[in-house]
Design an enzyme around this catalytic site. Structure first.
Site, short mmCIF file in Angstrom:
data_model
loop_
_atom_site.label_atom_id
_atom_site.label_comp_id
_atom_site.label_asym_id
_atom_site.label_seq_id
_atom_site.Cartn_x
_atom_site.Cartn_y
_atom_site.Cartn_z
CG HIS B 292 -30.92 -7.88 22.91
ND1 HIS B 292 -30.68 -7.69 24.25
CD2 HIS B 292 -32.13 -7.33 22.65
CE1 HIS B 292 -31.72 -7.05 24.79
NE2 HIS B 292 -32.61 -6.81 23.84
NE ARG B 340 -33.32 -5.29 19.90
CZ ARG B 340 -34.55 -5.47 19.41
NH1 ARG B 340 -34.72 -5.83 18.16
NH2 ARG B 340 -35.61 -5.29 20.19
CE LYS B 343 -34.77 -1.65 19.84
NZ LYS B 343 -36.24 -1.60 19.93
CG ASP B 346 -33.58 1.20 28.05
OD1 ASP B 346 -33.37 1.47 29.25
OD2 ASP B 346 -34.53 0.47 27.68
CB CYS B 348 -32.11 -1.49 31.31
SG CYS B 348 -32.39 -1.99 29.62
CE1 TYR B 349 -30.29 -3.71 26.31
CE2 TYR B 349 -31.44 -1.68 25.82
CZ TYR B 349 -31.38 -3.05 25.80
OH TYR B 349 -32.42 -3.76 25.27
CG ASP B 402 -35.91 3.67 28.31
OD1 ASP B 402 -34.99 4.25 27.75
OD2 ASP B 402 -36.79 3.04 27.68
CG ASP B 409 -38.88 0.15 35.59
OD1 ASP B 409 -37.74 -0.29 35.80
OD2 ASP B 409 -39.30 0.39 34.46
CG HIS B 412 -35.37 1.05 33.30
ND1 HIS B 412 -36.62 0.50 33.08
CD2 HIS B 412 -34.74 1.05 32.12
CE1 HIS B 412 -36.72 0.19 31.80
NE2 HIS B 412 -35.61 0.50 31.18
#
Lengths: 314, 495
Positions: B292, B340, B343, B346, B348-349, B402, B409, B412
């Site tokens: 992850h 991942r 997936k 997003d 945040c990654y 995201d 938010d 993010h």
């Protein structure tokens, strides 16, 4: 309306009022009166480390208002032990909350504490199945499931775990969380039990399973990662996969490439062969320019690791 | 994070994001569909659109090989590609930079983060244990945007976090909440970002040391709180505090781990982290779990505090599979990172995976002797990441998110900004940096920023106006702040 202040059962407790941090705290929440009051009583009973039925009821009240409150959950877990509460009843209560708050971490940790003390995994697999039906990749659920397998030694092929994974992968062969759990079921035991060794035939079975999954969808990275992992774990050469990978990508037929992951594996296989650095370069160039160009810098880096052409052929 | 996404103590971030999003839809509705929208700056409506579409074709066309099988995963992926392509091919008259991408709406994002530090109505009670995180995310983002004097928050921050500290050491999510490593980490970093003696002095270091000792486990790792879970966030958060606060590494005499023969807070830690690497190459939250992005960052950064990156990372991890796994997380045409395998991307990654590169490149390329050395090529596409952040993650009314269909938010917003910073700066490990520091765990303070040199234009899709600040890649705070805090605590006589 005050609930605790007027309740004779709480008359002996002096609540500890909230200290929110100075005259103008940052990230200040305008708590409801009910929550603020319950929290002030929680601070008081926790300060006294009270282990009682009324403290247990207070935690339930707070969890209903804020299920994301780690302090309350952990305090509750301690009380349950201290007063020898009925843990099966607690688990039933927890199920109803879990279904409403699927992504709440605390609920899973609490469940782990309860099931550990109950000493039985009965019903857990069915419950997990129903949770995964709603969110098949929930990290908390899978982490809990790995704990469950370790705790109750659910390693055996007939434990229901492997069958459940096959069912999940049958529904969605791209579910990488299920692939990871499958790996865990096969190899997790090696780190767990002294002297346990995965059988060769099990490795063969796993290779066959992953290959079948690739045939179903060649561009699915999960089984390719699984195959690479199997070979690395058992110290077998990547070259074993040369024919298989070639089914999905051939350097001389770029129009028929069906999997960038096959091409990636072929590049590594050629790189390991004594005189095939040239072919490795071709595969990496195909990836960089056509089949996976977002990773061009990485493919370039891989190319830089290849032996240079000038190296004398011994 | 955590999807743990490293977002507890109390709520997985998705929960928090849902909460923030759901409750703020009215005030922060995404008006992206209105052409010419209400972007910041009145002048921008007048900006002349670039003559030709300039976004790289890689980000505007579907991939060459697509997954054919129809499952829940492939359908969600197809939907995400569609929503991103819609943004990436959008040629409406919104303010663009010289590369055809939306400008970074700095003023709006800054405003959004200031709001995130403000007051919340009662229905936000679900965040009651996450207030330290909101402090860190918001202050970090504001500091990197660079238009507010962050020291303005000094007094209010000190006041706010004081009741979160417990007598037995560490900070909880709020007054009366038990100490938690993630809450402690978030608060200590917020204080480090804002700076100031008042904030530094309020931290009870001796008590913190005792409490960290109690979190140490006999297998080498750390639990996040008494009776709580053990995962790689615990290792990272503990190391951040041990090193910044310059705490002794000796295990306190009363620590339970002493019964297992341990004498140091670091005993078995490197080995425990190495067990978190999975067959895929990335790191999981704990041994046996799935690789992850957020946990991978925590593990790599922890190793970079434990020692020199080229030593600790190469010693404890299989680097080729790690690099391959990290690289696979970048998607096209979206441009951004997923957390991942199989997936979705997003925002945040942008940090959790984007931030891994500086650390892993330092392991692959080795240390430099001076910041002036020419940096080797990146191992990833900064163009893709910046494209995704600027074009797909910005909310018209401020805040980052995201993916296009989500609401913004603070979480993010901060991690997209950190990711943009990763696309705009190069770092290297330089052991000759900070040579006068004394004591333990100094490696995280020996990072330098490198000039891009001849690579300056390579994959650069942002203008100077779209720039955000540089960070210390290990501590993820604006450059210089972690070092300043460490010097402050190092200079403290006694302990």
């Amino acid at each position: 309306m005050p609930l605790y202040e007027t309740d004779p059962a709480w008359a002996d407790v002096t609540p500890i009022e909230l200290d929110d941090g100075g005259p103008s705290p940052l990230v200040a929440i305008a708590y409801s009166d009910d929550y603020a009051e319950a929290m002030s009583y929680l601070r008081a009973v926790m300060a006294a480390d009270e282990m009682s039925e009324r403290a247990l009821a207070l935690t339930e009240d707070l969890i209903q208002m804020n299920p994301a409150h780690y302090t309350v959950w952990l305090y509750r877990a301690r009380i349950l032990t201290a007063i020898s509460a009925d843990l099966s009843a607690e688990l039933t209560w927890l199920n109803s909350i879990a279904l409403r708050h699927l992504k709440n971490y605390q609920i899973w940790h609490h469940r782990q504490t309860l099931v550990d003390r109950l000493g039985s995994a009965d019903g857990e697999q069915a419950f997990l199945r129903s949770m995964l039906d709603q969110d098949a990749k929930n990290y908390h659920v899978w982490s809990y499931r790995q704990w469950l397998v370790r705790r109750f030694a659910l390693w055996a092929d007939d434990s229901g775990e492997l069958a459940s994974i096959e069912e999940l992968l049958n529904e969605d062969v791209l579910n990488n969380s299920a692939w990871n759990h499958r790996w865990f079921l096969v190899f997790g035991r090696e780190g767990q039990e002294e002297g346990y060794k995965v059988l060769d035939e099990t490795v063969e079975r796993e290779l066959a399973f992953a290959k079948a999954a690739v045939r179903k969808e060649p561009q699915n990275q999960s089984p390719w990662n699984y195959i690479r992992g199997l070979l690395r774990q058992t110290k077998r050469p990547l070259a074993e996969m040369k024919d298989f990978a070639s089914e999905f990508a051939a350097l001389d037929r770029p129009d028929e490439v069906r999997s960038s992951h096959a091409l990636d594996l072929l590049a590594d296989i050629f790189a390991d062969e004594e005189s095939n650095a040239g072919q490795a370069k071709v595969a990496l160039a195909m990836l960089a320019t056509k089949f996976d160009p977002i990773r061009a810098s990485y493919w370039q880096y891989r190319k830089s690791l290849l032996p240079s052409k000038e190296a004398p052929a011994a | 994070m955590p999807q743990p996404r490293a977002s507890e103590p109390s709520t997985p971030t998705t929960r928090l994001a849902e909460l923030l999003g759901a409750s703020r839809i009215e005030e922060m509705s995404d008006s992206e569909t209105q052409a010419g929208g209400t972007d910041d700056g009145a002048a921008e409506a007048e900006v002349v659109a670039p003559p030709e579409p300039v976004i790289n074709e890689l980000f505007t066309t579907p991939p060459k090989i697509r997954v054919q099988v129809e499952t829940k995963t492939s359908k969600e992926q197809a939907k995400t590609v569609d929503e991103c392509l819609e943004r990436l091919t959008d040629r409406s008259g919104r303010a663009r930079n010289s590369h055809g991408l939306q400008r970074l709406r700095k003023a709006k994002h800054n405003e959004f983060l200031h709001d995130a530090l403000g007051d919340y109505p009662g229905k936000f009670v679900l965040m009651d244990a996450s207030r330290p995180w909101l402090l860190y995310w918001s202050l970090s983002g504001i500091a990197l945007l660079g238009s507010t004097d962050i020291t303005d928050f000094e007094d209010r921050l000190a006041d706010t976090v004081t009741p979160c500290q417990n007598r037995d050491g560490g900070f909880g999510g709020g007054h009366g909440q038990i100490s938690h490593l993630a809450a402690s980490y978030a608060i200590v970093l917020a204080l480090v970002i804002v700076g100031g003696d008042e904030g530094f002095n309020l931290i009870d270091r001796r008590a913190m040391w005792h409490w960290l000792g109690a979190m140490k486990q006999s297998d080498g790792g750390f639990t996040l709180c008494h009776g709580g879970e053990e995962d790689v966030r615990g290792a990272y958060c503990a190391l951040v505090m041990l090193s910044i606060l310059d705490l002794p590494l000796e295990l306190p005499p009363e620590a339970p781990a002493r019964q297992s023969g341990m004498t140091s807070l670091l005993d078995g830690l490197l080995e425990w982290i190495s067990k978190c690497q999975t067959y895929e190459g990335g790191l999981a939250g704990a041994p046996g779990c799935e690789a992850h992005g957020a946990y991978t960052f925590c593990g790599l950064a922890a190793l970079c505090i434990l020692g020199e990156p080229h030593a600790t990372i190469n010693k404890s991890l299989d680097v080729p599979s790690l690099v391959a796994w990290l690289s696979s997380r970048q998607h096209a045409p979206e441009g951004g990172f997923a957390g991942r395998t199989n997936k979705l991307v997003d925002g945040c990654y942008s940090h959790w995976v984007g931030g891994c590169w500086a650390l892993v490149e330092a392991a692959v390329h080795g240390p430099v002797s001076a910041p002036t050395a020419a940096p080797p090529p990146r191992l990833w596409s900064r163009e893709g990441l910046a494209t995704y952040i600027l074009q797909c993650c910005q909310n018209a009314q401020g805040g980052l998110k995201d993916k296009p269909s989500k609401n913004p938010d603070a979480y993010h917003t901060n991690y997209n900004i950190c990711g943009l910073s990763a696309a705009q700066h190069r770092y290297a490990y330089c052991p000759s940096q900070e040579p006068d520091m004394e004591g333990n765990l100094k490696a995280g303070f020996s990072w330098v920023m490198m000039a891009e040199g001849e690579r300056e234009e390579e994959g650069r899709v942002f203008d100077d106006e779209d720039r955000v600040g540089a960070i210390n890649p290990v501590y993820v705070v604006p450059v210089g702040r972690a070092e300043r805090a460490r010097r402050f605590f190092e200079s403290k006589r006694g302990f």
